[in-house]
Design a protein around this motif. Structure first.
Motif, PDB file in Angstrom:
ATOM      1  N   ARG A  28      19.294  42.743 -76.116  1.00  0.00           N
ATOM      2  CA  ARG A  28      20.187  42.856 -77.273  1.00  0.00           C
ATOM      3  C   ARG A  28      21.187  44.000 -77.112  1.00  0.00           C
ATOM      4  O   ARG A  28      21.560  44.672 -78.089  1.00  0.00           O
ATOM      5  CB  ARG A  28      19.391  43.032 -78.575  1.00  0.00           C
ATOM      6  CG  ARG A  28      18.433  41.885 -78.868  1.00  0.00           C
ATOM      7  CD  ARG A  28      17.646  42.140 -80.158  1.00  0.00           C
ATOM      8  NE  ARG A  28      16.675  41.088 -80.391  1.00  0.00           N
ATOM      9  CZ  ARG A  28      15.466  41.063 -79.838  1.00  0.00           C
ATOM     10  NH1 ARG A  28      15.109  42.037 -79.021  1.00  0.00           N
ATOM     11  NH2 ARG A  28      14.626  40.092 -80.100  1.00  0.00           N
ATOM     12  N   TRP A  44      22.035  29.267 -76.729  1.00  0.00           N
ATOM     13  CA  TRP A  44      21.680  29.450 -78.141  1.00  0.00           C
ATOM     14  C   TRP A  44      22.017  28.190 -78.939  1.00  0.00           C
ATOM     15  O   TRP A  44      21.221  27.727 -79.765  1.00  0.00           O
ATOM     16  CB  TRP A  44      22.429  30.656 -78.699  1.00  0.00           C
ATOM     17  CG  TRP A  44      22.047  31.000 -80.112  1.00  0.00           C
ATOM     18  CD1 TRP A  44      20.791  31.041 -80.641  1.00  0.00           C
ATOM     19  CD2 TRP A  44      22.933  31.362 -81.164  1.00  0.00           C
ATOM     20  NE1 TRP A  44      20.839  31.402 -81.966  1.00  0.00           N
ATOM     21  CE2 TRP A  44      22.153  31.618 -82.308  1.00  0.00           C
ATOM     22  CE3 TRP A  44      24.314  31.512 -81.252  1.00  0.00           C
ATOM     23  CZ2 TRP A  44      22.702  31.997 -83.527  1.00  0.00           C
ATOM     24  CZ3 TRP A  44      24.863  31.901 -82.465  1.00  0.00           C
ATOM     25  CH2 TRP A  44      24.074  32.142 -83.572  1.00  0.00           C
ATOM     26  N   TYR A  55      14.432  25.359 -85.581  1.00  0.00           N
ATOM     27  CA  TYR A  55      14.133  26.707 -86.017  1.00  0.00           C
ATOM     28  C   TYR A  55      13.135  26.710 -87.169  1.00  0.00           C
ATOM     29  O   TYR A  55      13.026  25.757 -87.928  1.00  0.00           O
ATOM     30  CB  TYR A  55      15.400  27.437 -86.454  1.00  0.00           C
ATOM     31  CG  TYR A  55      16.357  27.709 -85.345  1.00  0.00           C
ATOM     32  CD1 TYR A  55      17.585  27.072 -85.297  1.00  0.00           C
ATOM     33  CD2 TYR A  55      16.033  28.589 -84.336  1.00  0.00           C
ATOM     34  CE1 TYR A  55      18.475  27.318 -84.273  1.00  0.00           C
ATOM     35  CE2 TYR A  55      16.918  28.846 -83.314  1.00  0.00           C
ATOM     36  CZ  TYR A  55      18.134  28.200 -83.292  1.00  0.00           C
ATOM     37  OH  TYR A  55      19.001  28.445 -82.277  1.00  0.00           O
ATOM     38  N   ARG A  62       7.103  29.446 -85.461  1.00  0.00           N
ATOM     39  CA  ARG A  62       6.902  30.710 -84.759  1.00  0.00           C
ATOM     40  C   ARG A  62       6.678  30.494 -83.274  1.00  0.00           C
ATOM     41  O   ARG A  62       6.286  29.441 -82.825  1.00  0.00           O
ATOM     42  CB  ARG A  62       5.695  31.443 -85.355  1.00  0.00           C
ATOM     43  CG  ARG A  62       5.969  31.979 -86.735  1.00  0.00           C
ATOM     44  CD  ARG A  62       4.695  32.506 -87.332  1.00  0.00           C
ATOM     45  NE  ARG A  62       3.732  31.424 -87.496  1.00  0.00           N
ATOM     46  CZ  ARG A  62       2.451  31.643 -87.772  1.00  0.00           C
ATOM     47  NH1 ARG A  62       1.988  32.857 -87.854  1.00  0.00           N
ATOM     48  NH2 ARG A  62       1.639  30.631 -87.951  1.00  0.00           N
ATOM     49  N   ALA A 100      11.370  30.487 -81.192  1.00  0.00           N
ATOM     50  CA  ALA A 100      11.445  31.898 -81.542  1.00  0.00           C
ATOM     51  C   ALA A 100      12.126  32.138 -82.880  1.00  0.00           C
ATOM     52  O   ALA A 100      12.064  33.248 -83.401  1.00  0.00           O
ATOM     53  CB  ALA A 100      12.186  32.658 -80.449  1.00  0.00           C
ATOM     54  N   LYS A 136      17.157  33.931 -85.168  1.00  0.00           N
ATOM     55  CA  LYS A 136      17.622  35.262 -84.798  1.00  0.00           C
ATOM     56  C   LYS A 136      17.170  35.669 -83.395  1.00  0.00           C
ATOM     57  O   LYS A 136      17.836  36.464 -82.728  1.00  0.00           O
ATOM     58  CB  LYS A 136      17.138  36.294 -85.818  1.00  0.00           C
ATOM     59  CG  LYS A 136      17.782  36.150 -87.191  1.00  0.00           C
ATOM     60  CD  LYS A 136      17.310  37.254 -88.124  1.00  0.00           C
ATOM     61  CE  LYS A 136      17.990  37.140 -89.488  1.00  0.00           C
ATOM     62  NZ  LYS A 136      17.541  38.207 -90.418  1.00  0.00           N
ATOM     63  N   GLU A 137      16.027  35.147 -82.948  1.00  0.00           N
ATOM     64  CA  GLU A 137      15.466  35.569 -81.671  1.00  0.00           C
ATOM     65  C   GLU A 137      15.795  34.620 -80.528  1.00  0.00           C
ATOM     66  O   GLU A 137      15.596  34.965 -79.362  1.00  0.00           O
ATOM     67  CB  GLU A 137      13.936  35.682 -81.787  1.00  0.00           C
ATOM     68  CG  GLU A 137      13.468  36.747 -82.768  1.00  0.00           C
ATOM     69  CD  GLU A 137      13.842  38.137 -82.301  1.00  0.00           C
ATOM     70  OE1 GLU A 137      13.732  38.406 -81.088  1.00  0.00           O
ATOM     71  OE2 GLU A 137      14.260  38.955 -83.130  1.00  0.00           O
ATOM     72  N   ALA A 141      18.098  35.906 -77.533  1.00  0.00           N
ATOM     73  CA  ALA A 141      17.482  36.895 -76.647  1.00  0.00           C
ATOM     74  C   ALA A 141      16.375  36.269 -75.808  1.00  0.00           C
ATOM     75  O   ALA A 141      16.232  36.582 -74.612  1.00  0.00           O
ATOM     76  CB  ALA A 141      16.924  38.056 -77.473  1.00  0.00           C
ATOM     77  N   VAL A 142      15.595  35.369 -76.410  1.00  0.00           N
ATOM     78  CA  VAL A 142      14.494  34.737 -75.685  1.00  0.00           C
ATOM     79  C   VAL A 142      15.022  33.843 -74.566  1.00  0.00           C
ATOM     80  O   VAL A 142      14.505  33.849 -73.438  1.00  0.00           O
ATOM     81  CB  VAL A 142      13.600  33.942 -76.657  1.00  0.00           C
ATOM     82  CG1 VAL A 142      12.596  33.089 -75.886  1.00  0.00           C
ATOM     83  CG2 VAL A 142      12.859  34.891 -77.591  1.00  0.00           C
TER      84      VAL A 142
END
Length: 465
Positions: free
Chosen positions: A57, A116, A175, A178, A307, A310-311, A314-315
């Protein structure tokens, strides 16, 4: 969906046309600042650093300014082609480093934001999109030798803006679920387990060996065969994507073994036949890497999609950084092998082929049928849905003899998803959902949706994973 394939194809084509295979560098030798092999190494290194920064990030990927950031990436990518626009430009390694850095930064922005975007699709859809994008890219690359160089340069300048134009911020899609917890310490790559990254990394390491075989060969015929067989990579990727798209029950282990077999046969052909029949070897290797590329793409985007919105960016960056790192390790070891072979007076091609075969064999031996190396693909989460806090018992679902797709549907029912939601997330029709539900009701001996949810909750109370 085809709009997404078109945009991803533009990003892929630009990377391969400019730095990864050096097509544009060979078209403008008088203006080239770096040799193709130097450009490939430097771009890969800088691109990997960009992915690392995105994973940590450190790059300013603000969701509200994502479109502006994407346009910036397109501008940087096109700016890296300045040396080809100005005849007589000063050629030095300093300028080569600068423009390669600019191109790598722009490519990182485009690639990460496209990853993304694609995490909103189901694994089957993302596999199909990957195959389509590679076909579009292969068409550009295959016909590049016959495209006038001014038109090819204009195309290279426009492709980043095409990618920016077709990009859209991801909708909710998959999305909300988890991330499945890693099954062992993750080395900071969560949710990618070390075994998964080692398996993927071992294959991309052999990809470096394959490129070394091609780049170090003095045979014009081998170079020509390499270019002729390039579409086989995209065909392998597309065929695998169609298989995953069409057959929801397909086992990723079978796709992995298919890729392993094709690659093993390809390197064995290089080892035993040398340069006598390079077409067979290169064709097998190109197809095998296409199959494996789709396999790795599905797993990385699947875990990134789990993820959360928001994640996910990055993942996804973490996973692709692991791939680039394995390629760089392969390049470094190949350079060492070349120097050792020269000192000892040994032929390089058999040594690299034997090393690749050994790597593939050890990867299969160490990780065969290991759940971690398939990322728990489409298995229920370890500790259940967020609303109820109750886990599903995988053992209970397996005892009921549910198929993989039926387990997916059961998990989504437990998350209180409607039939329409299940259709969207699994990319199946309403009739297919109804058929799966009927089979689930019969196998679990329940009468309807509410009773199924109660039954799944009771399985969780008796003992989740």
């Amino acid at each position: 969906m085809f709009s997404s394939a078109f945009g991803l194809g533009a990003v892929t084509a630009w990377r391969w046309l400019t730095f990864l295979e050096g097509h544009l560098l060979s078209v403008f030798p008088e203006r080239t600042l770096l040799a193709p092999q130097q450009a490939f190494l430097l771009f890969t290194l800088l691109h990997g650093l960009g992915l690392f920064a995105a994973a940590r990030r450190l790059l300013p990927f603000d969701e509200g300014r994502a479109k502006t950031t994407l346009v910036l990436g397109a501008l940087l990518s096109s700016a890296s082609q300045v040396p080809f626009l100005l005849p007589g430009y000063v050629t030095s390694w300093v300028w080569g480093l600068l423009f390669t850095f600019v191109g790598a930064l722009g490519a990182t922005i485009l690639f990460v934001l496209w990853c993304w975007h694609l995490t909103q699709f189901s694994p089957a859809a993302s596999a199909f999109l990957f195959g389509c994008a590679n076909v579009l890219s292969a068409l550009v690359i295959t016909f590049s030798p016959w495209i006038p160089r001014e038109i090819l340069l204009a195309l290279t300048l426009l492709l980043p803006f095409v990618a920016a134009w077709r990009w859209r911020a991801p909708s909710e899609g998959l999305y909300g679920a988890r991330v499945p917890p890693p099954l062992s310490p993750s080395w900071g790559l969560s949710p990618y387990s070390p075994k998964l990254m080692l398996r993927i990394g071992s294959f991309f390491f052999t990809c470096s060996l394959f490129h070394a075989l091609l780049l170090t060969s003095s045979s014009p015929e081998l170079y020509r065969i390499w270019k002729v067989t390039e579409p086989l990579y995209s065909m392998g990727a597309l065929t695998t994507g169609l298989l995953i798209w069409r057959f929801a029950e397909i086992d990723l282990r079978n796709l992995y073994r298919m890729a392993q077999t094709l690659l093993g046969l390809g390197f064995a052909t290089f080892l035993f036949l040398g340069g006598h029949h390079p077409l067979i070897a290169v064709a097998l290797l190109q197809t095998g890497y296409g199959v494996f590329g789709t396999y790795a793409w599905v797993l990385l985007l699947y875990l990134a999609s789990r993820a959360g919105r928001k994640e996910a960016l990055a993942v996804a960056s973490r996973g692709h950084f692991g791939i680039v790192l394995s390629v760089l390790v392969g390049i470094a070891l190949t350079q060492g092998a070349q120097k050792a072979a020269m000192k000892l007076g040994l032929p390089l091609s058999p040594f690299l082929s034997l090393l690749a075969i050994a790597t593939l064999f050890l990867a299969g031996l160490a990780f065969d049928d290991d759940r971690e190396t398939f990322a728990g693909y489409d298995l229920p989460l370890a500790d259940g849905d967020e609303e109820g806090g109750e886990g599903l018992s995988l053992a209970g679902l397996l005892e009921a003899d549910l198929t993989r797709q039926e387990r997916r549907v059961a998990l989504l029912v437990a998350e209180r998803c409607s039939n329409a939601d299940i259709c969207g997330r699994l990319n199946i029709t309403t009739n297919t959902v109804r058929t799966h539900l009927k089979n689930i009701y019969r196998k679990l001996d329940v009468s309807g949706r509410e009773e199924l949810q109660d039954h799944l909750a009771s399985l969780g109370k008796r003992g989740g994973l």
